[in-house]
Design a protein around this motif. Structure first.
Motif, PDB file in Angstrom:
ATOM      1  N   GLU A 106      -4.789  -0.894 -25.742  1.00  0.00           N
ATOM      2  CA  GLU A 106      -3.871  -2.585 -24.968  1.00  0.00           C
ATOM      3  C   GLU A 106      -5.379  -3.458 -26.225  1.00  0.00           C
ATOM      4  O   GLU A 106      -7.075  -2.219 -25.803  1.00  0.00           O
ATOM      5  CB  GLU A 106      -3.720  -2.861 -24.407  1.00  0.00           C
ATOM      6  N   GLU A 134     -10.233  -7.489 -23.609  1.00  0.00           N
ATOM      7  CA  GLU A 134     -10.290  -6.458 -22.341  1.00  0.00           C
ATOM      8  C   GLU A 134      -9.629  -4.892 -23.457  1.00  0.00           C
ATOM      9  O   GLU A 134      -8.163  -5.491 -24.268  1.00  0.00           O
ATOM     10  CB  GLU A 134      -9.233  -6.822 -21.449  1.00  0.00           C
ATOM     11  N   LEU A 136      -7.694  -0.857 -23.066  1.00  0.00           N
ATOM     12  CA  LEU A 136      -7.184   0.287 -22.786  1.00  0.00           C
ATOM     13  C   LEU A 136      -7.280   0.830 -23.298  1.00  0.00           C
ATOM     14  O   LEU A 136      -6.857   0.963 -24.897  1.00  0.00           O
ATOM     15  CB  LEU A 136      -6.213   0.091 -22.610  1.00  0.00           C
ATOM     16  N   TYR A 146     -10.502   1.669 -18.820  1.00  0.00           N
ATOM     17  CA  TYR A 146      -9.557  -0.147 -18.698  1.00  0.00           C
ATOM     18  C   TYR A 146     -10.696  -1.176 -18.414  1.00  0.00           C
ATOM     19  O   TYR A 146     -11.995  -0.450 -18.007  1.00  0.00           O
ATOM     20  CB  TYR A 146      -8.737  -0.591 -17.712  1.00  0.00           C
ATOM     21  N   THR A 194      -2.127  -2.799 -10.965  1.00  0.00           N
ATOM     22  CA  THR A 194      -2.629  -3.189 -12.222  1.00  0.00           C
ATOM     23  C   THR A 194      -3.609  -2.170 -13.053  1.00  0.00           C
ATOM     24  O   THR A 194      -2.393  -2.076 -14.239  1.00  0.00           O
ATOM     25  CB  THR A 194      -2.980  -4.746 -11.973  1.00  0.00           C
ATOM     26  N   LYS A 198      -2.140   0.096 -15.685  1.00  0.00           N
ATOM     27  CA  LYS A 198      -2.552   0.828 -17.341  1.00  0.00           C
ATOM     28  C   LYS A 198      -3.378   2.030 -17.536  1.00  0.00           C
ATOM     29  O   LYS A 198      -3.100   2.843 -18.711  1.00  0.00           O
ATOM     30  CB  LYS A 198      -3.902  -0.711 -17.774  1.00  0.00           C
ATOM     31  N   GLU A 200      -2.219   4.202 -16.140  1.00  0.00           N
ATOM     32  CA  GLU A 200      -0.804   5.712 -16.127  1.00  0.00           C
ATOM     33  C   GLU A 200      -0.586   6.274 -14.847  1.00  0.00           C
ATOM     34  O   GLU A 200      -0.886   7.717 -14.869  1.00  0.00           O
ATOM     35  CB  GLU A 200      -0.667   6.469 -17.279  1.00  0.00           C
TER      36      GLU A 200
END
Length: 244
Positions: A106, A134, A136, A146, A194, A198, A200
């Motif tokens: 991301e 931001e 990921l 992240y 959250t 992200k 997992e």
């Protein structure tokens, strides 16, 4: 594989042991987490002292190649990634130096009003927007970190930059801003919904949380960075030398 040391060689025994261990961990039989031979047996087989062998093992543990657990044994670090706080680089540069391919899962760019800690660090008014980045990131198998970065408006980032490039390379090459000093705070946290989604992992799982405060050569703040790392996929190593 043949496991032996040349006792007639001028190369110190601990260096030979270190090289032997480096070759051993490349063997497929240890790649799946199988424990290395225990220290007593291996030292006896190599005809060296446990102290000499432990010296070599400690070096590979420090390099992030081995994991030692008391009462369990020593095994290959596997997919864990190691980061050192001395001679710091951008994440992309460090992973490239270690030969670890990085995948961006991301990437989000926005202009936001800074929250209190960010505004205070940058010494700007809370109604002055800053660039928020931001990302990921991780291996092909999945994400393990992240990042949330905020940049001082003085830096000159527009949001149109190619952030697939190393961040500090962008700052230096495109904006003549050289990141010179990093101050960091590292702590343990549990992942909220959250962050868990992200990375997992299960909500409530332990994660490594790191704040990084970056300054230019004039000691002026340029980046406020938050990093959330999967605890099972990352080792953070620090190095310090005692002053004489």
């Amino acid at each position: 594989m043949k496991i032996s040391i040349d006792h007639k060689s001028p190369i110190p025994l601990h260096l030979q042991a270190e090289e032997l261990l480096r070759n051993m961990i490349k063997d497929p039989q240890y790649a799946d987490g199988k424990l290395l031979p225990n220290e007593v047996d291996l030292a006896k087989q190599l005809a060296i002292s446990r102290t000499t062998l432990r010296h070599a093992i400690n070096k590979l543990v420090y390099d992030g190649l081995l994991i030692r657990k008391k009462g369990v044994g020593t095994k290959v670090a596997g997919v864990e990634v190691s980061s050192r706080s001395n001679n710091w680089l951008s994440f992309s540069q460090e992973m490239q130096a270690r030969g670890i391919p990085v995948k961006n899962f991301e990437l989000h760019i926005s202009w936001v009003l800074p929250e209190g800690p960010v505004a205070n660090f940058f010494e700007i008014a809370p109604d002055k927007k800053v660039l928020k980045l931001e990302r990921l990131r991780g291996r092909q198998e999945g994400p393990f970190v992240y990042f949330v970065s905020y940049f001082h408006p003085r830096v000159g980032l527009t949001g149109e930059e190619d952030f697939k490039r190393p961040l500090y390379e962008i700052l230096e090459t495109d904006h003549s801003v050289i990141a010179d000093l990093s101050k960091e705070e590292i702590s343990a946290r549990v992942a909220d919904k959250t962050i868990a989604a992200k990375l997992e992992v299960e909500s409530g799982s332990p994660i490594l949380f790191r704040k990084r405060f970056v300054f230019d050569r004039g000691d002026r703040p340029i980046e406020y960075n938050l990093g959330y790392y999967r605890a099972d996929s990352f080792i953070y190593t620090t190095e310090s030398r005692r002053e004489q």
